[in-house]
Design an enzyme around this catalytic site. Structure first.
Site, PDB file in Angstrom:
ATOM      1  N   PRO A   2       0.644  -1.226   0.109  1.00 49.80           N
ATOM      2  CA  PRO A   2      -0.046  -0.046  -0.073  1.00 49.80           C
ATOM      3  C   PRO A   2       0.802   1.300  -0.045  1.00 49.80           C
ATOM      4  O   PRO A   2       1.662   1.493   0.803  1.00 49.80           O
ATOM      5  CB  PRO A   2      -0.761  -0.069   1.419  1.00 49.80           C
ATOM      6  N   GLU A   3       0.654   2.086  -1.057  1.00 47.93           N
ATOM      7  CA  GLU A   3       1.236   3.525  -1.062  1.00 47.93           C
ATOM      8  C   GLU A   3       0.180   4.476  -0.891  1.00 47.93           C
ATOM      9  O   GLU A   3      -1.048   3.998  -0.666  1.00 47.93           O
ATOM     10  CB  GLU A   3       2.048   3.492  -2.416  1.00 47.93           C
ATOM     11  N   LYS A  52       0.980   7.667   4.170  1.00 46.13           N
ATOM     12  CA  LYS A  52       0.597   6.276   4.121  1.00 46.13           C
ATOM     13  C   LYS A  52      -0.232   5.890   5.539  1.00 46.13           C
ATOM     14  O   LYS A  52      -0.328   4.673   5.663  1.00 46.13           O
ATOM     15  CB  LYS A  52       1.697   5.411   3.832  1.00 46.13           C
ATOM     16  N   ARG A 247      16.570  -2.316  -2.500  1.00 45.34           N
ATOM     17  CA  ARG A 247      15.421  -2.407  -3.168  1.00 45.34           C
ATOM     18  C   ARG A 247      15.779  -2.535  -4.684  1.00 45.34           C
ATOM     19  O   ARG A 247      16.714  -2.099  -5.343  1.00 45.34           O
ATOM     20  CB  ARG A 247      14.468  -1.229  -2.955  1.00 45.34           C
TER      21      ARG A 247
END
Length: 257
Positions: A2-3, A52, A247
């Site tokens: 979720p962003e 967020k 990442r």
DNA sequence: AGAACCGCCTGCTTGC
DNA sequence: TGCAAGCAGGCGGTTC
């Protein structure tokens, strides 16, 4: 994961469904969340997003701050049963709001503090000049900076890759080397990509589901993230995957300079 | 002080 | 086929 668009989607759905409802019970299913303050009998006044974080405001001045981190989901339903990995339940007269989170990174906190509403993100009152004054000189690559939630909220790995691809800027570029026009392009593309993400109710590549368990549709709009080896929709080059920090970054070396 | 790195977590994928 | 290692990554805390 979720962003901003995913969290915004949940907040809008929650705002519509739980505002004015009284909290009948709170159940904790994961000891990691033990110690959450008593909020029974409180009434939900409003649901807002800050970066967020989901903020559920109560009538006594406190608020519930939920951060979904990696795999957290909120699920509204009327059943007594619960999905696997349910960590926490808010019971309302109209149904349950369950926090489902396989990886157990999500956090729930009750706070009395008046939370700063200046949502430091591109779609809510973002101050470009202040951002540039604070961060444009930094010796860090632009991809990492876009994901720094202290600098600019709401952008995670997926949207950072998408924004830089659409802006035609290499994720390896040092923030301090960017020209004013490139910053403007990042802000402009960033806004449109995040707004599109909200319109499409989020990006369902793996875990993401909305409050009713439905996937979003923004995964069909992606042009870089997860597309290693496929052709670039902008220039026909090849989308490449590299590591930045720990990442994955997806980008097109041909058109992102 | 700013940048880099670590640890929290577990389900899924990859490789031998 | 089975099992172990690798991978996914937000973000607070620690280290350099």
């Amino acid at each position: 994961m979720p962003e901003l668009p995913e969290v915004e989607t949940l907040c809008r759905q929650l705002q519509e469904k739980v505002t004015g409802r009284k909290i009948r019970a709170v159940t904790i299913y994961d000891s990691k969340l033990d110690g959450i303050e008593e909020i029974r009998e409180s009434i939900i006044m409003e649901v807002r997003r800050s970066g967020k974080t989901i903020l559920i405001y109560l009538d006594d001045g406190r608020s519930i701050a939920i951060h979904l981190r990696m795999t957290g989901r909120l699920f509204l339903h009327q059943q007594k049963t619960r999905l696997p990995h349910t960590r926490w339940r808010l019971s309302l007269a109209s149904g349950n709001v369950d926090l489902v989170d396989p990886r157990r990174f999500a956090t729930v906190k009750i706070t009395k503090i008046e939370i700063d509403h200046r949502q430091n993100d591109l779609i809510s009152g973002f101050d470009e000049n202040q951002f540039l004054a604070l961060h444009a000189g930094r010796k860090v690559n632009i991809k990492t900076l876009l994901m720094d939630s202290n600098a600019i909220a709401g952008i995670g790995n997926i949207y950072a890759c998408e924004i830089l691809h659409r802006a035609g800027i290499s994720p390896l570029k040092q923030a301090s080397a960017l020209k004013k026009t490139q910053w403007k392009e990042i802000f402009r593309r960033g806004r449109s990509i995040l707004k599109k993400g909200i319109e499409k109710r989020g990006t369902s590549i793996s875990d993401w589901r909305d409050l009713y368990g439905c996937p979003g549709e923004n995964q069909n709009e992606l042009t870089a993230y997860g597309r290693e080896g496929r052709s670039c929709g902008v220039c026909g080059g090849v989308i490449t995957r590299i590591k930045q920090g720990s990442r994955s970054t997806f980008y097109c070396p041909a058109c992102q300079k």
